[in-house]
Design an enzyme around this catalytic site. Sequence first.
Site, PDB file in Angstrom:
ATOM      1  N   GLY A 140       3.478  -3.730   1.644  1.00  0.00           N
ATOM      2  CA  GLY A 140       2.570  -3.736   0.503  1.00  0.00           C
ATOM      3  C   GLY A 140       2.307  -5.097  -0.095  1.00  0.00           C
ATOM      4  N   GLU A 161       7.924  -4.082   6.093  1.00  0.00           N
ATOM      5  CA  GLU A 161       6.817  -3.579   6.915  1.00  0.00           C
ATOM      6  C   GLU A 161       5.467  -4.115   6.456  1.00  0.00           C
ATOM      7  OE1 GLU A 161       7.308   0.597   6.412  1.00  0.00           O
ATOM      8  OE2 GLU A 161       9.031   0.737   7.750  1.00  0.00           O
ATOM      9  N   PRO A 162       5.215  -5.411   6.576  1.00  0.00           N
ATOM     10  CA  PRO A 162       3.901  -5.943   6.193  1.00  0.00           C
ATOM     11  C   PRO A 162       2.849  -5.638   7.256  1.00  0.00           C
ATOM     12  CG  PRO A 162       5.245  -7.683   7.121  1.00  0.00           C
ATOM     13  CD  PRO A 162       6.127  -6.453   7.068  1.00  0.00           C
ATOM     14  N   GLY A 163       1.642  -5.392   6.822  1.00  0.00           N
ATOM     15  CA  GLY A 163       0.514  -5.210   7.739  1.00  0.00           C
ATOM     16  C   GLY A 163      -0.668  -6.025   7.270  1.00  0.00           C
ATOM     17  N   ARG A 164      -1.189  -5.653   6.086  1.00  0.00           N
ATOM     18  CA  ARG A 164      -2.329  -6.349   5.501  1.00  0.00           C
ATOM     19  C   ARG A 164      -2.067  -7.848   5.390  1.00  0.00           C
ATOM     20  NH1 ARG A 164      -5.340  -4.034   1.204  1.00  0.00           N
ATOM     21  NH2 ARG A 164      -3.569  -2.644   0.893  1.00  0.00           N
ATOM     22  N   ARG A 199     -13.259   0.495   2.038  1.00  0.00           N
ATOM     23  CA  ARG A 199     -12.348   0.209   0.935  1.00  0.00           C
ATOM     24  C   ARG A 199     -13.063   0.039  -0.412  1.00  0.00           C
ATOM     25  NH1 ARG A 199      -9.740  -3.872   0.346  1.00  0.00           N
ATOM     26  NH2 ARG A 199      -7.911  -2.941  -0.687  1.00  0.00           N
ATOM     27  N   CYS A 217     -26.929   6.397   3.453  1.00  0.00           N
ATOM     28  CA  CYS A 217     -27.619   7.201   2.442  1.00  0.00           C
ATOM     29  C   CYS A 217     -26.652   7.605   1.334  1.00  0.00           C
ATOM     30  CB  CYS A 217     -28.238   8.434   3.084  1.00  0.00           C
ATOM     31  SG  CYS A 217     -29.590   8.036   4.206  1.00  0.00           S
ATOM     32  N   TYR A 270      -7.513  -2.624   7.416  1.00  0.00           N
ATOM     33  CA  TYR A 270      -8.062  -1.397   6.832  1.00  0.00           C
ATOM     34  C   TYR A 270      -9.591  -1.352   6.818  1.00  0.00           C
ATOM     35  CZ  TYR A 270      -3.240  -0.895   5.415  1.00  0.00           C
ATOM     36  OH  TYR A 270      -1.865  -0.818   5.432  1.00  0.00           O
TER      37      TYR A 270
END
Length: 492
Positions: free
Chosen positions: A270, A312-315, A359, A390, A420
């Site tokens: 996070g 657990e980093p991802g971003r 997002r 639309c 993401y």
Amino acid sequence: MPDNPLAPAWLQLPVDANAFAPQVWPATLSRDADGVAVIGGVRVDKLVADYGTPLYVLDEEYVRSRAERVRRSFTEAFERVGTAAEVYYAGKAFLSTDIARWMTEAGLRIDVASGGELAVALAAGVDASRLGFHGNNKSDDELDRAVAAGVGTIVIDSEQEIARVASAASTHGRRQRVRLRVRTGVHAHTHDFLATAHEDQKFGVALGDAERLVADIRSHSSLEFVGLHCHIGSQIFGADGFAESAARLVAVHARLLAGGPVPELNLGGGFGIAYTDADRPDRIEDLAHRVAQVLAAECEAAQIPLPTVAFEPGRYIVGPAGITLYTVGTTKPVALDADGTAAQRLYVSVDGGMSDNARTALYGADYSTRVLGRTSGADPVLVRVAGKHCESGDIVVNDDYLPGDVAPGDLLGVAATGAYCWALSSNYNYLARPAVVAVRDGGSRMLVRGETVDDLLARDLGARHSAVAAGTAAHDGGAPGPLGRSRRKEAL
């Protein structure tokens, strides 16, 4: 010129609307003598000529360097207090076989959250023992495949899952390592949809139930309990939430030691990144140091040994290394009233939208944008970058400033889309999902092929039947047979 009264308070009028905020855009992004943006040594107009737009672009060297930096930061911080740290890349941010290989080459493990993500990691040749498997509703088939593959650790998310994992492990004659995900009650300062430590949410079990559930886990000979797991939220800028969560976990961790070994503690991920010039996340080195110091102090006070700590980093790793390229289709000035003051916002519509970046619509996320195909001396104007779907909520960038002469045909870039965006992409309005391209040392290569109209129709069984019928009719002198093809290029 004065700030636009429609602009949010955090958005400052830029001195130069052509400049890139270094904390927001990829490290190798610059402009050449012609004013064209260059990333990874490749001009963006060359990328567009080769692959079309919309297009996800990843700065490979920047991804790799950020992975190595986060591993080094946590390793060194926890070595200084006398224990080890393990870093798992959170595949949900963006996962492909190439990304999985980059992560393992940087010394990271990989966290997967579905059978599909597991399949991608295994297809990349990742040693299954270096995988962690998450999920609040893992199917029996997914658990069976994970255990059979030799996945290193399965994160148990509910009481019911204990017996199911134990059964899968027994079937395959394995003693499966497991963690138990708990809710610590620490609420990160983030969007409600992203805050995953609230008691009223789907992930994990109550911290007060941990001792009873761990006793249940330990009663199964096919399971090996290795530690607690928590995740307090996403896009977190400081260390305070992690430190408080660690402190709460240590008390339970200490009591669990009475029943057997507890070698690990997983504090989740996070870690936030800068999406705009106003964002100021902590340096990862500072965050790692602070959490290590707090955990060491808590363990000393509890008179227990420090466990191995996992993150657990991802971003943080892949987000800042990505940009999305779009072509402007239309611009539309909209006159508005801002508390009695006449104001104007320029809507800039591009050839993608919420199907390639959900997002903004999902979370109200803010992004930064620049014209990348040229520079301009025109005064900056407040813009809102809209997609072509639309939906009135189909917005890519809510607020930013661009040169006032932005026009149809301009090449636009949106920063920090490595995480993401592709992972959450869809085919809404039957738009084909864009390709993902990596750039490095002046070259580019496709990581994920962009979809074509034929790809979209291939899953529609009625369309396949119609194509066969149309082909037969064409042979009889009737309607034309072959389906039209998208202009999006295939893999090169």
